[in-house]
Motif scaffolding. Sequence first.
Motif, short mmCIF file in Angstrom:
data_model
loop_
_atom_site.label_atom_id
_atom_site.label_comp_id
_atom_site.label_asym_id
_atom_site.label_seq_id
_atom_site.Cartn_x
_atom_site.Cartn_y
_atom_site.Cartn_z
N VAL A 30 0.42 -4.59 -6.00
CA VAL A 30 1.87 -4.45 -6.13
C VAL A 30 2.20 -3.17 -6.89
N ILE A 31 1.45 -2.88 -7.95
CA ILE A 31 1.68 -1.65 -8.71
C ILE A 31 1.48 -0.44 -7.82
N TYR A 32 0.42 -0.47 -7.00
CA TYR A 32 0.18 0.64 -6.08
C TYR A 32 1.33 0.79 -5.08
N LEU A 33 1.76 -0.33 -4.52
CA LEU A 33 2.84 -0.26 -3.53
C LEU A 33 4.14 0.24 -4.15
N GLN A 34 4.39 -0.12 -5.40
CA GLN A 34 5.63 0.31 -6.08
C GLN A 34 5.59 1.78 -6.48
N THR A 35 4.41 2.27 -6.89
CA THR A 35 4.32 3.63 -7.40
C THR A 35 3.81 4.62 -6.36
#
Length: 63
Positions: A30-35
């Motif tokens: 999720v962090i990768y997809l958001q950033t």
Amino acid sequence: MHFTNLGQSGLNYVLLQSILAFISGLVFSVIYLQTGSLWYPIALHFTDDFMRTAHDTAATAGG
């Protein structure tokens, strides 16, 4: 991969470790997809591993 720890740890501990690793993987995703950057999940994973190792080392050293 965490099931390779069954030689050193009990089944309950390894199951918990595997579930937490799965959840961490979802959070990192999720962090990768958001950033859009892998650096944030990599830094978070490194920090988590470092803190666990430091804690385990201090616990075994009596500190």
